[in-house]
Design an enzyme around this catalytic site. Sequence first.
Site, PDB file in Angstrom:
ATOM      1  N   GLU A  45       0.787  -1.204  -0.125  1.00 52.10           N
ATOM      2  CA  GLU A  45       0.016   0.378   0.032  1.00 52.10           C
ATOM      3  C   GLU A  45       0.919   1.226  -0.273  1.00 52.10           C
ATOM      4  O   GLU A  45       1.606   1.029   0.997  1.00 52.10           O
ATOM      5  CB  GLU A  45      -0.724  -0.120   1.329  1.00 52.10           C
ATOM      6  N   LYS A 113      -9.068   2.804  -2.057  1.00 52.62           N
ATOM      7  CA  LYS A 113      -9.412   1.641  -0.683  1.00 52.62           C
ATOM      8  C   LYS A 113     -10.737   1.939  -0.132  1.00 52.62           C
ATOM      9  O   LYS A 113     -11.065   3.562  -0.752  1.00 52.62           O
ATOM     10  CB  LYS A 113      -8.107   2.249   0.283  1.00 52.62           C
ATOM     11  N   CYS A 163      -5.950  -3.034   2.610  1.00 50.17           N
ATOM     12  CA  CYS A 163      -5.418  -4.326   3.325  1.00 50.17           C
ATOM     13  C   CYS A 163      -6.795  -3.205   4.304  1.00 50.17           C
ATOM     14  O   CYS A 163      -7.624  -4.478   4.246  1.00 50.17           O
ATOM     15  CB  CYS A 163      -4.818  -2.325   3.881  1.00 50.17           C
ATOM     16  N   ARG A 331     -25.182 -47.351  11.024  1.00 51.76           N
ATOM     17  CA  ARG A 331     -26.068 -48.727  10.225  1.00 51.76           C
ATOM     18  C   ARG A 331     -25.966 -49.896  10.805  1.00 51.76           C
ATOM     19  O   ARG A 331     -27.070 -50.420  10.356  1.00 51.76           O
ATOM     20  CB  ARG A 331     -24.831 -48.226   8.478  1.00 51.76           C
TER      21      ARG A 331
END
Length: 615
Positions: A45, A113, A163, A331
């Site tokens: 960033e 952003k 971010c 079963r």
Amino acid sequence: MTGFVRIAAASPAVSVADPAANAEAILAAAEAARAQGASLLLTPELSLTGYTCGDLFGCRSLAERTEEALARVVAEAPEGLLLVAGLPVAIADRLYNCAAVARRGEVLGLVPKTHLPTYREFYEKRHFVPGTALPPGATWRGVPIGTDLLFACGELRFGIEICEDLWAVDAPSHRLAAARAHLILNPSASTEAVGKAAYRRDLVRMQSARLACAYAYASAGPGESTTDVVYGAHRVLANNGRVLAESRWEEGLSLMDIRPAWIDAVRRRETSFPELPLAAHRLVDCGAPGGGADGTLAGLDPAPFVPADPAHRRERCAEILRIQVAGLAKRFAHTRAKRLVLGLSGGLDSTLALLVCARLCRERGLPPETVLAVTMPGFGTGARTHGNAAALARELGAELREIPIGPGVERHFRDIGHDPAVRDVTYENAQARARTYILMDLANQEGGLLVGTGDLSEIALGWSTYNGDHMSMYAVNCGVPKTLVRYCVQAIADDAPPALAATLRDICDTPVSPELLPGEQHTEAIVGSYDLHDFFLYYFMKYGSSRAELRDLATLLLADRFPAATIDRTLAIFCRRFVAQQFKRSASPDGPKVGTVALSPRGDWRMPSDASLAL
């Protein structure tokens, strides 16, 4: 192998508020990524300025130098490499925290952003506005800008969130995946704190699992300002819930290979993605991918059913046993059976089935002799397996009955006019069917439930006699591949008393054989290695891989163990038998699914028995 795209995530050295130096570092990372065959490079960033510029983001000189740095990156980016760099972008009176997607000669798009953190150490709203403030179809100097951008690079489609977007309840990646992005990129500047790295890793891993996609995350490194916090250069690359690469506290590159077609295949076969409406988006064409990915960084496993890590393998084997016992218990109770009946050959499959029965008896407080184990020596039964069957039943406390089948089969040969000197399929299958009708009749006689022993690999190949060992009243091993059966038995041996452990280990060391012919008879000498068959089964079932792709994958991952001729021969057997033997799977008994690959005709795999598909 073709079809893969290599993704690189970098944490270059950061010089806060020095775009020229940052451009230099980004270009160096780009050259390194290109040299390693990457098609796309993700940087953190605000990588062109540094994340920690604070109020310097409002300075015109920083803005001008940032534009110059971006221009240099675009002009000097390696040919054929897509590059994602972070920078502030001003439009009128608003400033956006953006990721620019660029290739040599042009900026292709800008993604702002969406969620701006303004809590604890973060105060982004002091400088930026969220991308949702942009009008639909917005551009910046002719370049599309917005949170709705989806980028296409050949078959690969990718989107970007930044971010905090990943931490948000309504993460943009949800919408990007709904627009059919294969890959989500996250340029980040997440601060370090005790335990935070593990949390980030889990976020990335689980988002890639939830969205059935690849996810690349690159965070800012130690070059950021340390006024109040530090940054750890955390990079995480994951695909469909698996972390394929991770690095922390080191500036440099992390790489992974992904195959977009496989992501599509997983979404079609294993998720509800096909029902998801296509999200509105603007598609940006980035051209054909460069790079040289060959799949070696895709986390492909040469033994896909068997975890390489011993602890993980033991955990998986224990979970399989729990699933098998739970299915058999239901079963057994539902049918109100009095006993559990099974054929015990002294081989791996019947051993695992007996261990499941014994565990059920212990857990439900039933006497061990509730299990009736029947050994039925025939024309090819060896002393080793016969002795191990007797020892195993004795050590587990099961009742053992021995019923030789030779005399009855010989009478049957006379009845149908078969010469016993002709050791053909009739000779073999008559023995398998004789054993099954004995077991069925004993189950009826004892008020019991006949427990099947055949495994997933045998079901895939049809390596059973139709209405012989193919049939039972409940098939406890039907979801366990042959390569994993051995480890399940070994795991139990590790915790067993010495005598039982010794027997189990000897069974694991015994070559797999149907023991239907006098003398030695080895299954893998006939059909090929189960390591190869299970490999082909997994990648065919998981991704729908073609025959050519299966060959390429086996060559890539198993060439050190199997020569090309062996791979080709075994693959031909797998493809032929998988298609031709569907009629056996269509009439297979119930049994528990234990993994993502299963062949129940009522569940995971439905196919006509007379398909002419050439795999």
